[in-house]
Design a protein around this motif. Structure first.
Motif, mmCIF file in Angstrom:
data_model
loop_
_atom_site.group_PDB
_atom_site.id
_atom_site.type_symbol
_atom_site.label_atom_id
_atom_site.label_comp_id
_atom_site.label_asym_id
_atom_site.label_seq_id
_atom_site.Cartn_x
_atom_site.Cartn_y
_atom_site.Cartn_z
ATOM 1 N N ALA A 16 29.550 44.140 48.090
ATOM 2 C CA ALA A 16 28.060 44.131 47.636
ATOM 3 C C ALA A 16 27.878 44.773 46.297
ATOM 4 O O ALA A 16 26.730 44.587 45.447
ATOM 5 C CB ALA A 16 27.410 45.038 48.809
ATOM 6 N N VAL A 17 28.781 45.502 45.737
ATOM 7 C CA VAL A 17 28.850 45.850 44.338
ATOM 8 C C VAL A 17 28.933 44.874 43.317
ATOM 9 O O VAL A 17 28.070 44.748 42.382
ATOM 10 C CB VAL A 17 29.680 47.045 43.964
ATOM 11 C CG1 VAL A 17 29.940 47.490 42.451
ATOM 12 C CG2 VAL A 17 29.312 48.395 44.926
ATOM 13 N N ASN A 18 29.836 44.125 43.424
ATOM 14 C CA ASN A 18 30.404 42.841 42.542
ATOM 15 C C ASN A 18 29.676 41.655 42.563
ATOM 16 O O ASN A 18 29.583 40.742 42.038
ATOM 17 C CB ASN A 18 31.687 42.710 42.267
ATOM 18 C CG ASN A 18 32.283 43.983 42.033
ATOM 19 O OD1 ASN A 18 31.914 44.833 40.986
ATOM 20 N ND2 ASN A 18 33.712 44.475 42.540
ATOM 21 N N LEU A 19 28.964 41.657 43.888
ATOM 22 C CA LEU A 19 28.338 40.204 44.439
ATOM 23 C C LEU A 19 29.677 39.133 44.337
ATOM 24 O O LEU A 19 29.360 38.056 43.823
ATOM 25 C CB LEU A 19 27.372 39.844 43.609
ATOM 26 C CG LEU A 19 26.182 40.925 43.597
ATOM 27 C CD1 LEU A 19 24.868 40.684 42.785
ATOM 28 C CD2 LEU A 19 25.528 41.213 45.132
ATOM 29 N N THR A 20 30.557 39.451 44.864
ATOM 30 C CA THR A 20 31.554 38.416 44.889
ATOM 31 C C THR A 20 32.499 38.551 46.147
ATOM 32 O O THR A 20 32.375 39.662 46.882
ATOM 33 C CB THR A 20 32.823 38.669 43.902
ATOM 34 O OG1 THR A 20 33.307 40.264 44.026
ATOM 35 C CG2 THR A 20 32.316 38.850 42.299
ATOM 36 N N CYS A 21 33.123 37.573 46.625
ATOM 37 C CA CYS A 21 33.675 37.381 48.002
ATOM 38 C C CYS A 21 35.090 36.956 47.706
ATOM 39 O O CYS A 21 35.412 36.091 46.783
ATOM 40 C CB CYS A 21 33.143 36.201 48.788
ATOM 41 S SG CYS A 21 31.324 36.761 49.044
ATOM 42 N N LEU A 22 36.214 37.299 48.883
ATOM 43 C CA LEU A 22 37.393 36.845 48.856
ATOM 44 C C LEU A 22 37.215 35.373 49.503
ATOM 45 O O LEU A 22 36.254 35.186 50.003
ATOM 46 C CB LEU A 22 38.126 37.793 49.643
ATOM 47 C CG LEU A 22 38.444 39.187 49.169
ATOM 48 C CD1 LEU A 22 39.178 39.945 50.266
ATOM 49 C CD2 LEU A 22 39.258 39.039 47.974
ATOM 50 N N PRO A 23 38.440 34.662 49.240
ATOM 51 C CA PRO A 23 38.400 33.361 49.660
ATOM 52 C C PRO A 23 37.955 33.363 51.356
ATOM 53 O O PRO A 23 38.675 34.357 51.784
ATOM 54 C CB PRO A 23 39.843 32.661 49.425
ATOM 55 C CG PRO A 23 40.086 33.434 48.073
ATOM 56 C CD PRO A 23 39.532 34.986 48.163
#
Length: 75
Positions: A16-23
């Protein structure tokens, strides 16, 4: 032939900090017979996967489990 509707779980862990997800992880080895079975498993599995990360990683990156269920037809 009769087709049986089943559901497959797809899970990803996001920051939620970087707004990225793992595959995403697709759990094709388990087919659920209902939407509710799949969605309840999603909450449980997401919880368990997040707990595999060190507590400071969870806290610093505000990790969350996101999931959805895909409808499939099997014979």
């Amino acid at each position: 032939e009769y087709f049986i509707m089943t559901w497959i779980l797809v899970l990803t862990i996001c920051s939620a900090v970087n707004l990225t997800c793992l595959p995403p992880l697709t759990y094709t080895n388990i087919e659920y017979n209902s939407w509710s079975d799949c969605s309840l498993a999603g909450y449980r599995i997401a919880h368990n996967v997040v707990l595999t990360f060190p507590p400071e990683t969870i806290e610093n990156n505000k990790l969350v489990g996101r999931f959805y269920c895909i409808k499939t037809n099997t014979i």
